[in-house]
Motif scaffolding. Structure first.
Motif, short mmCIF file in Angstrom:
data_model
loop_
_atom_site.label_atom_id
_atom_site.label_comp_id
_atom_site.label_asym_id
_atom_site.label_seq_id
_atom_site.Cartn_x
_atom_site.Cartn_y
_atom_site.Cartn_z
N TRP A 74 0.87 -1.18 0.00
CA TRP A 74 0.00 0.00 0.00
C TRP A 74 0.90 1.23 0.00
O TRP A 74 1.53 1.55 0.99
N ASP A 75 0.96 1.89 -1.13
CA ASP A 75 1.84 3.05 -1.29
C ASP A 75 1.05 4.33 -1.10
O ASP A 75 0.18 4.67 -1.89
N GLN A 76 1.39 5.08 -0.02
CA GLN A 76 0.79 6.38 0.22
C GLN A 76 1.87 7.47 0.27
O GLN A 76 1.71 8.49 0.93
N SER A 80 -0.11 10.07 -2.10
CA SER A 80 -1.51 10.35 -1.80
C SER A 80 -1.74 10.87 -0.39
O SER A 80 -2.73 11.57 -0.13
N ALA A 81 -0.85 10.57 0.56
CA ALA A 81 -1.06 10.99 1.96
C ALA A 81 -0.40 12.31 2.29
O ALA A 81 -0.60 12.83 3.39
N SER A 103 -2.33 8.01 9.07
CA SER A 103 -1.38 6.91 8.89
C SER A 103 -1.32 6.01 10.11
O SER A 103 -1.17 4.79 9.98
N ARG A 114 3.50 -0.79 3.99
CA ARG A 114 2.87 0.48 3.62
C ARG A 114 3.91 1.58 3.64
O ARG A 114 4.71 1.69 4.57
N TRP A 153 4.54 5.77 3.41
CA TRP A 153 3.75 6.99 3.65
C TRP A 153 4.65 8.19 3.88
O TRP A 153 5.72 8.09 4.45
N HIS A 174 4.17 12.54 4.78
CA HIS A 174 3.28 13.63 5.16
C HIS A 174 4.07 14.94 5.16
O HIS A 174 5.23 14.98 5.57
N THR A 191 -5.21 -0.67 -1.90
CA THR A 191 -5.65 0.22 -0.83
C THR A 191 -6.55 -0.62 0.08
O THR A 191 -6.55 -1.85 0.00
#
Length: 272
Positions: free
Chosen positions: A13-15, A18-19, A27, A48, A50, A52, A244
């Motif tokens: 799950w690659d964020q 998108s995050a 997260s 995952r 993430w 920010h 996702t």
């Protein structure tokens, strides 16, 4: 570590994109959700990624600084959003050059002790950067110091933490990939200076020395990017199909999201 990765099928799950503009609290809720899903056997083990924008994630002890309001003001004036996480540790900086990786595993069939979780993540980072001599020991003067600080030549670029829920384990690492590690550390040095205000405390807060922290781009002497690292990680995992949360998993995510936002609001409101 390669054999461990090859022995499992992975949910990826690659964020990392998108995050970025979303709250980092999302997260922590996502990792709690994956912990329960993986721990119960409803999901494959998961990785995952993430990122920010401009956030400082505080620990419980940070929230207890005698002049925490002044410390929070330092962060907010610098353009950073402070949040309080739902696990241990101390303040860390997140921004567009910091990649977080969560490795979520199940203890349903056999226990994974705490050192083993740390070693798995340290080995994964070594696989991502095989040209580097990466060591794991506490770097005094760094922010959020711990026995599994990852460093090159005595300068820290990453820290590892763990969270355990319902037979699931999330081993999390923040990797300072791009930018200036010392500048991030200077922000936290100023936060503690204001938050302590010269007052004595029972808890020994770290005395930050910005020069002991750096980004991987600085340490390796080449441009390393967050997206390059995500792609390399995806390849290490055997290039699984990105996913996702499924529709039937969103209700569980909503439960954890509500809990983590309410907890953060309660902690920060105590300082209002």
């Amino acid at each position: 570590m390669t054999s461990f990765l090859e022995a499992h099928d992975w949910r990826f799950w690659d964020q990392s994109v998108s995050a970025r503009s979303r709250s980092a609290l999302e997260s922590f809720a996502a990792d709690d959700t994956l912990c329960e899903l993986v721990g119960s056997g409803r999901s494959l083990p998961a990785v995952r990624t993430w990122v920010h924008d401009d956030t400082v994630v505080l620990g419980i002890q940070d929230h207890r600084l005698p002049r925490i309001e002044e410390g929070l003001h330092v962060l907010q004036t610098a353009g950073y959003e402070p949040i309080v996480r739902n696990s241990g540790g101390l303040a860390v900086v997140l921004d567009s050059g910091v990649l977080n990786i969560s490795l979520v595993l199940s203890e349903r069939e056999s226990a994974i002790d705490i050192p083993a979780g740390y070693e798995l993540m340290a080995d994964l980072v070594r696989e991502l950067f095989p040209e580097a001599d990466i060591e794991a020991y506490e770097i005094l003067g760094s922010y959020c110091p711990g026995s599994y600080d990852l460093s090159i030549g005595g300068r820290k670029f990453a820290g590892i933490s763990q969270r355990r829920i319902r037979k699931g384990i999330a081993v999390q690492v923040y990797l300072c990939i791009e930018g200036n590690g010392s500048q991030r550390a200077e922000l936290i040095r100023q936060f503690y200076g204001a938050g302590l205000g010269g007052q004595p405390t029972k808890f020994a807060y770290p005395v930050i020395r910005p020069e002991v922290m750096a980004s991987l781009s600085e340490l390796l002497g080449r441009t390393v990017t967050v997206q390059e690292t995500v792609l390399n990680l995806h390849a290490l995992l055997g290039s699984p199909r990105p996913t996702t949360l499924a529709a039937d998993e969103m209700e569980l995510y909503g439960f954890y999201l509500k809990r983590v936002f309410e907890r953060n609001e309660k902690m920060l409101d105590q300082n209002a």
